[in-house]
Motif scaffolding. Structure first.
Motif, mmCIF file in Angstrom:
data_model
loop_
_atom_site.group_PDB
_atom_site.id
_atom_site.type_symbol
_atom_site.label_atom_id
_atom_site.label_comp_id
_atom_site.label_asym_id
_atom_site.label_seq_id
_atom_site.Cartn_x
_atom_site.Cartn_y
_atom_site.Cartn_z
ATOM 1 N N LEU A 20 0.804 -1.043 0.012
ATOM 2 C CA LEU A 20 0.061 -0.071 0.157
ATOM 3 C C LEU A 20 1.022 1.134 -0.054
ATOM 4 O O LEU A 20 2.001 1.401 0.486
ATOM 5 C CB LEU A 20 -1.050 0.101 1.333
ATOM 6 N N SER A 21 0.415 2.265 -0.889
ATOM 7 C CA SER A 21 1.090 3.553 -0.458
ATOM 8 C C SER A 21 0.099 4.572 -0.014
ATOM 9 O O SER A 21 -1.231 4.466 -0.320
ATOM 10 C CB SER A 21 1.468 4.041 -2.048
ATOM 11 N N CYS A 22 0.615 5.623 0.522
ATOM 12 C CA CYS A 22 -0.008 6.724 0.837
ATOM 13 C C CYS A 22 0.585 8.075 0.513
ATOM 14 O O CYS A 22 1.837 8.304 1.232
ATOM 15 C CB CYS A 22 -0.353 6.737 2.401
ATOM 16 N N ALA A 23 0.189 8.797 -0.268
ATOM 17 C CA ALA A 23 0.863 10.198 -0.844
ATOM 18 C C ALA A 23 0.277 11.161 0.058
ATOM 19 O O ALA A 23 -0.956 11.457 -0.146
ATOM 20 C CB ALA A 23 0.868 10.072 -2.250
ATOM 21 N N ALA A 24 0.891 12.163 0.643
ATOM 22 C CA ALA A 24 0.269 13.499 1.141
ATOM 23 C C ALA A 24 0.820 14.628 0.153
ATOM 24 O O ALA A 24 1.819 14.651 -0.522
ATOM 25 C CB ALA A 24 1.123 13.655 2.673
ATOM 26 N N SER A 25 -0.289 15.413 0.245
ATOM 27 C CA SER A 25 0.152 16.508 -0.925
ATOM 28 C C SER A 25 1.170 17.611 -0.363
ATOM 29 O O SER A 25 1.536 18.384 -1.405
ATOM 30 C CB SER A 25 -1.402 17.255 -1.009
ATOM 31 N N ARG A 26 1.605 17.404 0.655
ATOM 32 C CA ARG A 26 2.655 18.170 1.288
ATOM 33 C C ARG A 26 3.225 17.536 2.360
ATOM 34 O O ARG A 26 2.639 16.783 3.153
ATOM 35 C CB ARG A 26 2.422 19.689 1.091
ATOM 36 N N SER A 27 4.400 18.081 2.715
ATOM 37 C CA SER A 27 5.145 17.720 3.665
ATOM 38 C C SER A 27 4.868 18.589 5.193
ATOM 39 O O SER A 27 5.027 19.744 5.157
ATOM 40 C CB SER A 27 6.734 17.691 3.762
ATOM 41 N N ILE A 28 3.990 18.104 6.168
ATOM 42 C CA ILE A 28 3.490 18.779 7.230
ATOM 43 C C ILE A 28 3.262 17.895 8.373
ATOM 44 O O ILE A 28 3.491 18.351 9.530
ATOM 45 C CB ILE A 28 2.366 19.639 6.920
ATOM 46 N N PHE A 29 3.149 16.810 8.399
ATOM 47 C CA PHE A 29 2.585 15.958 9.460
ATOM 48 C C PHE A 29 3.780 15.406 10.326
ATOM 49 O O PHE A 29 4.997 15.056 9.820
ATOM 50 C CB PHE A 29 2.045 14.334 8.923
ATOM 51 N N ILE A 30 3.590 15.414 11.420
ATOM 52 C CA ILE A 30 4.785 14.871 12.444
ATOM 53 C C ILE A 30 4.825 13.278 12.624
ATOM 54 O O ILE A 30 5.439 12.890 12.910
ATOM 55 C CB ILE A 30 4.413 15.568 14.016
ATOM 56 N N THR A 31 3.484 12.947 12.326
ATOM 57 C CA THR A 31 3.409 11.461 12.563
ATOM 58 C C THR A 31 2.650 10.913 11.244
ATOM 59 O O THR A 31 1.550 11.617 10.864
ATOM 60 C CB THR A 31 2.914 10.686 13.630
ATOM 61 N N MET A 32 2.651 9.717 10.863
ATOM 62 C CA MET A 32 1.744 9.118 9.824
ATOM 63 C C MET A 32 1.625 7.653 9.975
ATOM 64 O O MET A 32 2.767 6.900 10.502
ATOM 65 C CB MET A 32 2.462 9.446 8.370
ATOM 66 N N GLY A 33 0.785 6.960 9.701
ATOM 67 C CA GLY A 33 0.474 5.728 9.990
ATOM 68 C C GLY A 33 -0.642 5.168 9.311
ATOM 69 O O GLY A 33 -1.391 5.785 8.333
ATOM 70 N N TRP A 34 -0.864 3.814 9.337
ATOM 71 C CA TRP A 34 -1.879 3.090 8.705
ATOM 72 C C TRP A 34 -2.755 2.507 9.869
ATOM 73 O O TRP A 34 -2.362 1.984 10.948
ATOM 74 C CB TRP A 34 -1.138 1.798 8.125
ATOM 75 N N TYR A 35 -4.101 2.502 9.564
ATOM 76 C CA TYR A 35 -4.954 1.642 10.104
ATOM 77 C C TYR A 35 -6.000 1.007 9.480
ATOM 78 O O TYR A 35 -5.891 1.234 8.119
ATOM 79 C CB TYR A 35 -5.790 3.007 11.093
ATOM 80 N N ARG A 36 -6.719 0.304 10.063
ATOM 81 C CA ARG A 36 -7.378 -0.750 9.302
ATOM 82 C C ARG A 36 -8.944 -0.632 10.109
ATOM 83 O O ARG A 36 -8.727 -0.674 11.358
ATOM 84 C CB ARG A 36 -7.216 -1.689 8.940
ATOM 85 N N GLN A 37 -9.831 -1.128 9.250
ATOM 86 C CA GLN A 37 -11.450 -1.159 9.828
ATOM 87 C C GLN A 37 -11.906 -2.337 9.089
ATOM 88 O O GLN A 37 -12.265 -2.310 7.797
ATOM 89 C CB GLN A 37 -12.207 -0.015 9.727
ATOM 90 N N ALA A 38 -12.330 -3.506 9.824
ATOM 91 C CA ALA A 38 -12.933 -4.454 9.247
ATOM 92 C C ALA A 38 -14.363 -4.441 9.380
ATOM 93 O O ALA A 38 -14.718 -3.672 10.359
ATOM 94 C CB ALA A 38 -12.361 -5.554 10.002
ATOM 95 N N PRO A 39 -15.579 -4.906 8.777
ATOM 96 C CA PRO A 39 -16.502 -4.974 8.918
ATOM 97 C C PRO A 39 -17.385 -5.411 10.325
ATOM 98 O O PRO A 39 -16.715 -6.223 10.773
ATOM 99 C CB PRO A 39 -17.378 -5.904 8.013
ATOM 100 N N GLY A 40 -18.028 -4.416 10.955
ATOM 101 C CA GLY A 40 -18.493 -4.674 12.257
ATOM 102 C C GLY A 40 -17.312 -4.383 13.514
ATOM 103 O O GLY A 40 -17.504 -4.684 14.604
#
Length: 114
Positions: A20-40
């Protein structure tokens, strides 16, 4: 609002890999990460960078998933190996601003068949 755009989801069989890739439109975030949500289920942390550059992983993905980043591209990645059906979820990218508020991507579906 800085845009976060995820890509790379799809349908795979158990044991296969996805990136997976996640591109930010510019550099500003102090932290970035991945989360997930399964049904229910509630949204949960998968993997993230801390403000001091360390990484955190959910116990369920340790040893199988790897988070990485390319600062020049304002992009983070999630390499997912040995995928299991229980990894099926919508995966979201999150960025945290220096002042504490957050921004989320639109999500990308990951489906793992047995």
């Amino acid at each position: 609002q800085v845009q976060l755009v995820e890509s790379g989801g799809g349908l795979v069989q158990a044991g296969e890999s996805l990136r997976l890739s996640c591109a930010a439109s510019r550099s500003i975030f102090i932290t970035m990460g991945w989360y997930r949500q399964a049904p229910g289920k509630q949204r949960e942390l998968v993997a993230a960078f801390t403000s001091d550059g360390r990484t955190n992983y959910a116990d369920s993905v340790k040893g199988r998933f790897t988070i990485s980043r390319d600062n020049a591209k304002n992009t983070i990645y999630l390499e997912m190996n040995s995928l299991k059906p229980e990894d099926t979820a919508v995966y979201y990218c999150k960025g945290t601003y220096p002042w504490g508020s957050t921004s989320w991507g639109q999500g990308t579906q990951v489906s793992v068949s047995s």
